[in-house]
Design a protein around this motif. Structure first.
Motif, mmCIF file in Angstrom:
data_model
loop_
_atom_site.group_PDB
_atom_site.id
_atom_site.type_symbol
_atom_site.label_atom_id
_atom_site.label_comp_id
_atom_site.label_asym_id
_atom_site.label_seq_id
_atom_site.Cartn_x
_atom_site.Cartn_y
_atom_site.Cartn_z
ATOM 1 N N ARG A 399 0.856 -1.187 0.000
ATOM 2 C CA ARG A 399 0.000 0.000 0.000
ATOM 3 C C ARG A 399 0.888 1.231 0.000
ATOM 4 N NH1 ARG A 399 -2.845 -3.375 -1.344
ATOM 5 N NH2 ARG A 399 -4.807 -4.119 -0.459
ATOM 6 N N GLY A 400 0.350 2.331 -0.446
ATOM 7 C CA GLY A 400 1.148 3.550 -0.495
ATOM 8 C C GLY A 400 0.317 4.783 -0.223
ATOM 9 N N SER A 401 0.981 5.823 0.242
ATOM 10 C CA SER A 401 0.374 7.134 0.453
ATOM 11 C C SER A 401 0.995 8.092 -0.551
ATOM 12 C CB SER A 401 0.622 7.625 1.880
ATOM 13 O OG SER A 401 0.079 6.735 2.832
ATOM 14 N N ILE A 402 0.149 8.869 -1.223
ATOM 15 C CA ILE A 402 0.612 9.745 -2.300
ATOM 16 C C ILE A 402 0.218 11.181 -1.996
ATOM 17 C CG2 ILE A 402 0.452 10.284 -4.761
ATOM 18 C CD1 ILE A 402 -0.144 7.374 -5.302
ATOM 19 N N GLY A 403 1.182 12.077 -2.135
ATOM 20 C CA GLY A 403 0.917 13.512 -2.092
ATOM 21 C C GLY A 403 1.019 14.076 -3.497
ATOM 22 N N ILE A 404 -0.017 14.807 -3.945
ATOM 23 C CA ILE A 404 -0.077 15.323 -5.315
ATOM 24 C C ILE A 404 0.067 16.838 -5.309
ATOM 25 C CG2 ILE A 404 -1.488 15.536 -7.391
ATOM 26 C CD1 ILE A 404 -2.862 12.944 -6.647
ATOM 27 N N VAL A 405 0.956 17.335 -6.150
ATOM 28 C CA VAL A 405 1.101 18.771 -6.384
ATOM 29 C C VAL A 405 0.910 19.011 -7.871
ATOM 30 C CG1 VAL A 405 2.590 20.785 -6.213
ATOM 31 C CG2 VAL A 405 2.708 19.023 -4.472
ATOM 32 N N GLU A 406 0.055 19.963 -8.219
ATOM 33 C CA GLU A 406 -0.214 20.269 -9.623
ATOM 34 C C GLU A 406 -0.313 21.782 -9.778
ATOM 35 O OE1 GLU A 406 -2.074 21.216 -13.288
ATOM 36 O OE2 GLU A 406 -2.970 21.641 -11.314
ATOM 37 N N GLY A 407 0.184 22.293 -10.888
ATOM 38 C CA GLY A 407 0.091 23.725 -11.092
ATOM 39 C C GLY A 407 0.794 24.172 -12.350
ATOM 40 N N PRO A 408 0.748 25.482 -12.619
ATOM 41 C CA PRO A 408 1.403 26.023 -13.809
ATOM 42 C C PRO A 408 2.909 26.098 -13.633
ATOM 43 C CG PRO A 408 0.400 27.793 -12.542
ATOM 44 C CD PRO A 408 -0.005 26.509 -11.873
ATOM 45 N N ALA A 409 3.625 25.974 -14.747
ATOM 46 C CA ALA A 409 5.080 26.098 -14.700
ATOM 47 C C ALA A 409 5.468 27.552 -14.454
ATOM 48 C CB ALA A 409 5.683 25.609 -16.022
ATOM 49 N N GLY A 410 6.652 27.729 -13.886
ATOM 50 C CA GLY A 410 7.199 29.072 -13.731
ATOM 51 C C GLY A 410 6.873 29.781 -12.441
ATOM 52 N N GLU A 411 6.043 29.181 -11.557
ATOM 53 C CA GLU A 411 5.656 29.865 -10.326
ATOM 54 C C GLU A 411 6.432 29.391 -9.109
ATOM 55 O OE1 GLU A 411 1.472 29.587 -9.713
ATOM 56 O OE2 GLU A 411 0.973 30.838 -11.467
ATOM 57 N N ARG A 412 6.918 28.151 -9.122
ATOM 58 C CA ARG A 412 7.621 27.598 -7.964
ATOM 59 C C ARG A 412 8.884 26.874 -8.404
ATOM 60 N NH1 ARG A 412 2.791 24.387 -4.990
ATOM 61 N NH2 ARG A 412 2.117 24.136 -7.154
ATOM 62 N N GLY A 413 9.831 26.752 -7.468
ATOM 63 C CA GLY A 413 11.061 26.037 -7.745
ATOM 64 C C GLY A 413 10.946 24.576 -7.361
ATOM 65 N N PRO A 414 11.909 23.752 -7.784
ATOM 66 C CA PRO A 414 11.852 22.308 -7.489
ATOM 67 C C PRO A 414 11.789 21.993 -6.001
ATOM 68 C CG PRO A 414 13.514 22.771 -9.152
ATOM 69 C CD PRO A 414 13.063 24.096 -8.634
ATOM 70 N N ALA A 415 12.590 22.690 -5.181
ATOM 71 C CA ALA A 415 12.614 22.391 -3.750
ATOM 72 C C ALA A 415 11.262 22.679 -3.117
ATOM 73 C CB ALA A 415 13.711 23.201 -3.064
ATOM 74 N N GLU A 416 10.620 23.787 -3.514
ATOM 75 C CA GLU A 416 9.321 24.143 -2.946
ATOM 76 C C GLU A 416 8.247 23.138 -3.358
ATOM 77 O OE1 GLU A 416 6.135 27.902 -2.943
ATOM 78 O OE2 GLU A 416 8.022 28.018 -4.080
ATOM 79 N N VAL A 417 8.278 22.714 -4.614
ATOM 80 C CA VAL A 417 7.294 21.733 -5.096
ATOM 81 C C VAL A 417 7.454 20.410 -4.357
ATOM 82 C CG1 VAL A 417 6.644 20.321 -7.085
ATOM 83 C CG2 VAL A 417 7.007 22.777 -7.363
#
Length: 714
Positions: A399-417
């Motif tokens: 079993r697994g737990s998943i966190g999903i982040v979705e959004g437009p490019a250009g607003e956040r950096g990799p570390a923040e995402v």
């Protein structure tokens, strides 16, 4: 038969012998095989010492890899044979008496370090060779020009004797002359080579500027250029070269010919690609690793307008239990199976799956419609994990737990995402696991705030940022103040005054609740003693009492009883002026060991109150075995009594609890009294004491003095 070596030096030399036999056939060296073995022996010793060192030093592995290049072991097979030899024999001959699993893990890390050192040394050597080639090109240009003006024989010596490929063409691209080295590189005859023109040698991997530079050269606008270029061979293979093209002018300075110098870099490029693959892919599962994933994520986040991204951050539920119970080998096989299933879920363009480490995986999708695609991707992942994995005859549910982040490019950096995805994944895990959650900015902010509060807690106690407010306990029969409950607050420098619900759970998770609880008990007992000294020590019917809450963590702390005794003795307060409140949920199923400290405190004269009674689903018969003297009825039972008339069912429930408590010689205190009607109905039902905003909100200790004095004077 010759006896097997038994001493460390013998085993080390045996390893060096095996190593030299594996690498010598693919090494360009003038040494004999025994001489070559003597050269490898110090390197073998460094590997042996690094394997058995107390702490791992990657520098040793990199140094050995660089030394191989210095020993002219530059063929791709040399590194491959070396890594295979280290993998098979280093632990066997040089591992010592330590745990084989730890030695093999150290050997694997040394192999990675050797490959990295080898690649870096080879890169440095390549740069030096390229510089030498560039100098050779310029020298060849001058030599050819002089030869054209001097003697054809000298030109032929330079042209045919060169180890690199040389070709001459006119300004229209017609090939005039080629040397043997160039023909061997392309695998064609001179006739076939001269039948083609330069502009036909295009390749899909050509850099955009290659043919622009060529046009500038043949127009006489530049003297030479250097680039890396691929060519198609007749047999279908690809030839990669370091190409230098120079312009040859006639005696009057007019452009006349073009001279091409080529070095075959195909094998070196393949080795670099292999090393690049190993550096960017997980050794266990073959999936892209953290390094490659961050490269792809950064590229996705810097895409143009209209582009979006979707990220699924997966953590397996209960993987540690599998690792601990079945061993790391079984855990690794499980991870490989999970990786294969995840890989099958991300096959569309713009999708990838990577392993970040341990049992953490990520899946990335990019495009213009990722709001829909990321949900579908998460569904595919969850469905892929449904089928049990069979390992060593056992069927393991994954079993697994998943966190999903979705959004437009250009607003956040990799570390923040990634941080948002990680926080969301843990939110899904906290909700029971085997599910996925969408990222929420407010939830992220709360999690970040919780983390900040958690890290600030220890220093806050040292800086004296906590203080205590007291809420009066009032007797329902005559309205007199009998004491107060101590409620701790945190005066945070940024967030202001925080209630216990904001930081007590954090303190319990970190263990800080023990020193914090001891401080609250000490301050509250000291305050109770001060009430007695300043106001004759009594309310209308005796000493003012103080109620202090105990967390479940404090109950199990071995110093609870002694700390309480010491605090009471230092303050000079009698035990009957202290009441310790324990939540009902903390005592559900409590055994004698847990109840023993409470019984000792009760025998000393300290009252024990069962807080939030009615919320823990405990068996009422258990009240007989609990060392409590007071039941604090949870406010959920009495909320309907704020208006008159109250719900008859609630009245019956409270009446039954009060009757049961009194039959067991227990007093009943009610929390959350907010109206006069509520207080009157509770008095009629026989409740003993109450607290709530109807009487007073929590406040400074001076307010309790005033209320108690008013009661005493009537």
């Amino acid at each position: 038969m010759r006896a097997e070596p038994d001493g460390p030096e013998d085993r080390l030399r045996r390893f060096a012998t095996i190593w030299s036999r594996a690498v010598f056939p693919v090494t360009s060296t003038s040494l004999t095989r025994p001489e070559f073995e003597e050269r490898l022996l110090p390197l073998a010793r460094r590997l042996s010492e690094a394997l058995r060192a107390r702490t791992y030093d990657a520098g040793e592995g990199r140094a050995v890899g660089a030394a191989l290049v210095g020993a002219h072991c530059t063929e791709p097979e040399a590194l491959s044979q070396t890594l295979d030899c280290v993998d098979a024999y280093l632990v066997l001959y040089c591992g010592g008496d330590g745990a084989q699993e730890d030695s093999r893990a150290r050997a694997a890390r040394l192999q990675s370090a050797m490959a990295a050192g080898y690649a870096e040394a080879l890169r440095q050597r390549t740069l030096a060779e390229q510089e030498a080639i560039a100098r050779a090109a310029l020298e060849a240009q001058g030599a050819v020009a002089r030869a054209l003006h001097a003697t054809e024989a000298r030109f032929r010596a330079v042209f045919e004797g060169a180890a690199i490929g040389i070709g001459i063409a006119d300004l229209d691209g017609n090939i005039i002359q080629v040397n043997g080295a160039l023909l061997r590189m392309f695998g064609v005859t001179e006739q076939a080579m001269r039948a083609r023109v330069v502009t036909e040698w295009t390749h899909p991997d050509d850099a955009p500027q290659v043919w622009r530079l060529y046009e500038e050269l043949v127009r006489g606008e530049r003297e030479h250029y250097h680039t890396e270029k691929a060519f198609h061979r007749p047999d279908g293979t690809v030839l990669w070269t370091n190409l230098t093209v120079s312009l040859l002018r006639d005696a009057d300075g007019n452009p006349q010919y073009q001279l091409a110098l080529m070095e075959d870099t195909t094998e070196r490029r393949l080795l670099n690609l292999r090393l690049r693959y190993e550096a960017t892919h997980d050794a266990l599962t073959g999936l892209p690793n953290r390094t490659l994933f961050f490269e792809r994520l950064e590229k996705a986040l810097s895409a143009g307008d209209g582009q979006r991204f979707g990220l699924c951050y997966l953590d397996l539920d209960g993987f540690k239990a599998i690792n601990d119970s079945l061993g790391h080998a079984a855990g690794d096989r499980l991870l490989v199976e999970v990786a294969d299933r995840l890989q099958s879920c991300a096959t569309a363009p713009g999708e990838m799956v990577a392993r970040l480490g341990g049992d953490e995986f990520v899946a990335l999708t990019t495009g213009t419609d990722t709001e829909r695609e990321v949900d579908e991707l998460a569904d595919r992942i969850m469905n892929a994990l449904v089928t049990p994995v069979r390992i060593d005859g056992r069927e393991l549910l994954v079993r697994g737990s998943i966190g999903i982040v979705e959004g437009p490019a250009g607003e956040r950096g990799p570390a923040e995402v990634l941080r948002s995805a990680d926080i969301t994944m843990y939110r899904a895990k906290s909700a029971g696991g085997n599910r996925y959650e969408m990222a929420d900015a407010e939830a992220d902010a709360r999690a970040i705030t919780r983390h900040g509060l958690t890290t600030a807690l220890p220093a806050a106690l040292d800086r004296g940022e906590f203080f205590i407010e007291y809420q009066p306990l009032v007797h329902l029969g005559d309205g007199t103040v009998r004491g107060a409950e101590a409620l701790v607050r945190w005066l945070h420098p940024q967030h202001g005054v925080l209630g216990p619900d904001r930081f007590i759970p954090l303190a319990e998770r970190t263990g800080l609740i023990v020193p914090l609880g001891r401080w609250v008990l000490e301050q509250s007992v000291r305050q109770a003693r001060e009430w007695q000294e300043r106001h004759g020590g009594t309310g209308a019917t005796g000493p003012l009492r103080v109620n202090v809450n105990l967390s479940p963590c404090q109950l199990t702390h071995p110093g609870l009883v002694q700390d309480t005794v010491d605090i009471l003795e230092r303050a000079g307060l009698e035990p009957d002026a202290l009441c310790l409140e324990v939540t009902e949920s903390a005592l559900i199923g409590a055994d004698d060991d847990l109840l023993k400290p409470l019984r000792r405190l009760s025998e000393m004269g300290v009252d024990i109150a069962l807080d939030d009674f009615g919320t823990g689903y405990s068996n009422l018969a258990n009240l007989r075995r609990l060392p409590v003297r007071i039941l604090k009825l949870d406010r959920s039972f009495t909320q309907s009594m704020q208006q008159f008339p109250a719900d008859p069912v609630d009245l019956k429930i409270v009446e039954g609890i009060v009757s049961l408590a009194h039959s067991l010689d227990l007093a009943v205190t009610v929390e959350g009294v907010e109206t006069g009607a509520q207080a009157e109905q509770l008095r009629i039902l026989g409740c003993d004491t109450a607290q709530g905003w109807y009487y007073a909100r929590p406040g400074p200790p001076e307010r309790l003095h005033e209320l108690a004095l008013v009661d005493a004077t009537g």
